[in-house]
Design a protein around this motif. Structure first.
Motif, PDB file in Angstrom:
ATOM      1  N   LYS A   1      -0.021  -4.828   0.971  1.00 25.49           N
ATOM      2  CA  LYS A   1      -0.850  -3.870   0.391  1.00 25.49           C
ATOM      3  C   LYS A   1      -1.195  -4.577  -0.612  1.00 25.49           C
ATOM      4  O   LYS A   1      -2.363  -4.905  -1.934  1.00 25.49           O
ATOM      5  CB  LYS A   1      -0.641  -2.451   0.418  1.00 25.49           C
ATOM      6  CG  LYS A   1      -2.273  -1.506   0.006  1.00 25.49           C
ATOM      7  CD  LYS A   1      -2.030  -0.543   0.173  1.00 25.49           C
ATOM      8  CE  LYS A   1      -2.424   0.502  -1.223  1.00 25.49           C
ATOM      9  NZ  LYS A   1      -1.484   2.150  -0.308  1.00 25.49           N
ATOM     10  N   GLY A   2       0.386  -4.523  -1.738  1.00 25.70           N
ATOM     11  CA  GLY A   2       0.438  -4.610  -2.966  1.00 25.70           C
ATOM     12  C   GLY A   2       0.044  -6.206  -3.382  1.00 25.70           C
ATOM     13  O   GLY A   2      -0.459  -6.368  -4.409  1.00 25.70           O
ATOM     14  N   LEU A   3      -0.017  -7.413  -2.339  1.00 26.01           N
ATOM     15  CA  LEU A   3      -0.454  -8.363  -3.304  1.00 26.01           C
ATOM     16  C   LEU A   3      -1.356  -8.831  -2.673  1.00 26.01           C
ATOM     17  O   LEU A   3      -1.784  -9.833  -2.617  1.00 26.01           O
ATOM     18  CB  LEU A   3       0.381  -9.536  -2.653  1.00 26.01           C
ATOM     19  CG  LEU A   3       2.161  -9.371  -2.983  1.00 26.01           C
ATOM     20  CD1 LEU A   3       3.559 -10.249  -2.078  1.00 26.01           C
ATOM     21  CD2 LEU A   3       2.508  -9.688  -4.716  1.00 26.01           C
ATOM     22  N   HIS A   4      -2.032  -7.837  -1.342  1.00 30.75           N
ATOM     23  CA  HIS A   4      -3.298  -8.650  -0.588  1.00 30.75           C
ATOM     24  C   HIS A   4      -3.391  -9.383  -0.576  1.00 30.75           C
ATOM     25  O   HIS A   4      -4.747 -10.468  -0.688  1.00 30.75           O
ATOM     26  CB  HIS A   4      -4.170  -8.752  -2.294  1.00 30.75           C
ATOM     27  CG  HIS A   4      -4.987  -6.825  -3.395  1.00 30.75           C
ATOM     28  ND1 HIS A   4      -5.034  -6.368  -2.627  1.00 30.75           N
ATOM     29  CD2 HIS A   4      -4.365  -7.733  -4.755  1.00 30.75           C
ATOM     30  CE1 HIS A   4      -5.466  -5.323  -4.087  1.00 30.75           C
ATOM     31  NE2 HIS A   4      -4.533  -5.755  -4.909  1.00 30.75           N
ATOM     32  N   LEU A   5      -2.226  -9.941   0.880  1.00 33.16           N
ATOM     33  CA  LEU A   5      -2.125 -10.872   1.641  1.00 33.16           C
ATOM     34  C   LEU A   5      -3.334 -10.491   3.118  1.00 33.16           C
ATOM     35  O   LEU A   5      -3.153  -9.721   3.015  1.00 33.16           O
ATOM     36  CB  LEU A   5      -0.806 -10.942   2.029  1.00 33.16           C
ATOM     37  CG  LEU A   5       0.037 -10.963   0.348  1.00 33.16           C
ATOM     38  CD1 LEU A   5       1.596 -11.106   1.377  1.00 33.16           C
ATOM     39  CD2 LEU A   5      -0.011 -12.448  -0.031  1.00 33.16           C
ATOM     40  N   PRO A   6      -3.759 -12.094   3.267  1.00 34.37           N
ATOM     41  CA  PRO A   6      -3.868 -12.126   4.865  1.00 34.37           C
ATOM     42  C   PRO A   6      -3.482 -11.130   6.042  1.00 34.37           C
ATOM     43  O   PRO A   6      -1.811 -11.337   5.794  1.00 34.37           O
ATOM     44  CB  PRO A   6      -4.297 -13.461   4.959  1.00 34.37           C
ATOM     45  CG  PRO A   6      -4.301 -13.907   3.621  1.00 34.37           C
ATOM     46  CD  PRO A   6      -3.071 -13.266   2.913  1.00 34.37           C
ATOM     47  N   ALA A   7      -4.134 -10.422   6.285  1.00 29.19           N
ATOM     48  CA  ALA A   7      -3.113  -9.697   7.446  1.00 29.19           C
ATOM     49  C   ALA A   7      -2.491 -10.617   8.497  1.00 29.19           C
ATOM     50  O   ALA A   7      -0.669  -9.800   9.083  1.00 29.19           O
ATOM     51  CB  ALA A   7      -4.907  -9.091   9.490  1.00 29.19           C
ATOM     52  N   THR A   8      -1.951 -11.722   8.387  1.00 29.49           N
ATOM     53  CA  THR A   8      -1.503 -13.312   9.512  1.00 29.49           C
ATOM     54  C   THR A   8      -0.087 -13.064   8.543  1.00 29.49           C
ATOM     55  O   THR A   8       0.650 -13.853   8.814  1.00 29.49           O
ATOM     56  CB  THR A   8      -2.095 -14.079   9.971  1.00 29.49           C
ATOM     57  OG1 THR A   8      -2.778 -14.759   8.376  1.00 29.49           O
ATOM     58  CG2 THR A   8      -2.975 -13.603  10.710  1.00 29.49           C
TER      59      THR A   8
END
Length: 351
Positions: free
Chosen positions: A285-292
């Motif tokens: 969430k904090g880094l806005h990473l893809p779900a994978t």
């Protein structure tokens, strides 16, 4: 340059996860806390955890509990650590594709103490020269693997011919407590045992270790603590930790320090300490990473739980199989502090 050219992992024989769940639910009885525990355990993302304890020591399947329902002294637990930690470490080392002749050993272990240290025991059991240089890193918690690998990087960069054996070995299950409250039972539901070994050299194909990353949150000293008591090591993990991590990582300045200016979702390899599902969710969430992006870390959590410093090594081992050109390793621990480094795949002979 400093590169992880080989990495292997090991776990003990006893998978106690499902027995632990049944035992914890029985201790909570027919209560609101039992229903809450059952929901949280089902959502934990953990399916297996491993322990060096014998079935007689961990009689969870009989409803008796760790150590037969007793609460051994710290010294009794350390006797088990002194016997079992070297064995598990050597199991991981034996799985390395090429041990070679290490010139240095760096060992991280935060769940026990013994002297002569694990580093010296390993060197003797491997038959290494008595001139091998040794470093022992203790009680730093879950980010100790980062410190161990960065130490190996410093050695190789200053001594180009060095061949560094890095070992992490953690026996977290030794410190389970006979308590009946929800919070300590949930804490115990995270941790298991594991060891990892890696070779770091100047040359060869593997994960090249880049710049280190360090940060500590203000006013966070009591969020994660680990204190030595009369009946083992007592850990406290505040429920505020995931939210504080997510908030810190959302800061653009912190993100730039982590990625070196790259956009987080464009980095192809993320090795994040699997301290729990909520920790991994907070990083995502904090880094806005893809779900994978954290698939390797989530797989380590599923198969092994939180193994303190060894957890990150397990994730790095999985990431090495797909050779990402860019990556970041992150771990969180007492402080609340974050430690990490950037990495990327390097082919043999490349400049």
């Amino acid at each position: 340059m400093a590169t992880i050219t080989g990495l292997a992992t090991a776990v003990p024989h006893l998978d106690f996860e499902q027995d632990y769940r049944r035992w914890a639910l029985a201790r909570l009885g027919d209560s609101r806390e039992a229903k809450l525990y059952d929901r949280m355990a089902a959502r934990s993302g953990i399916e297996h955890r491993w322990s060096v304890l014998t079935e007689d020591d961990a009689r969870l399947d009989q409803g008796v509990g760790f150590y037969g329902g007793a609460s051994p002294s710290t010294s009794a637990r350390m006797e088990i650590y002194a016997r079992e930690a070297p064995e598990l470490a050597l199991k991981a080392i034996a799985a390395l594709p090429d041990l070679g002749e290490p010139t240095h050993i760096v060992v991280a272990s935060c769940t026990g103490f013994v002297a002569p240290g694990i580093d010296q025991i390993i060197a003797r059991r491997l038959g290494l020269t008595d001139q091998v240089e040794r470093v022992l890193i203790g009680f730093m918690g879950c980010y100790a693997a980062v410190t161990a690998l960065r130490t190996a990087r410093h050695i190789v960069r200053s001594q180009p011919e060095a061949r560094v054996l890095v070992v992490t070995v953690e026996l977290s299950s030794l410190h389970h407590q006979e308590e009946m409250d929800l919070e300590p039972l949930l804490m115990g539901a995270q941790f298991g045992d594991g060891a990892a070994a890696a070779i770091v050299t100047r040359d060869g194909a593997g994960l090249e270790l880049g710049e280190g990353i360090s940060a500590a949150l203000e006013d966070s000293e009591e969020l994660i603590t680990w204190r030595i008591g009369d009946t083992g090591f007592h850990m406290r993990l505040s429920g505020e930790v995931p939210g504080r991590i997510a908030a810190a990582l959302a800061n653009p300045g912190v993100q730039e320090r982590i990625t070196g200016g790259a956009v987080p979702h464009e980095i192809e390899g993320w090795a994040v300490h699997a301290g729990g599902r909520s920790i991994l969710d907070a990083v995502e969430k904090g880094l806005h990473l893809p779900a994978t992006a954290l698939d390797e870390s989530r797989e380590v959590l599923r198969m092994c739980g939180n193994m303190s410093s060894s957890t990150l090594m397990f994730a790095l081992g999985k990431i090495m199989r797909r050779r990402p050109p860019s990556g970041v390793a992150l771990a969180f621990g007492p402080g609340l502090a974050m430690e990490g480094f950037r990495f990327g795949w390097r082919d043999a002979g490349s400049a």
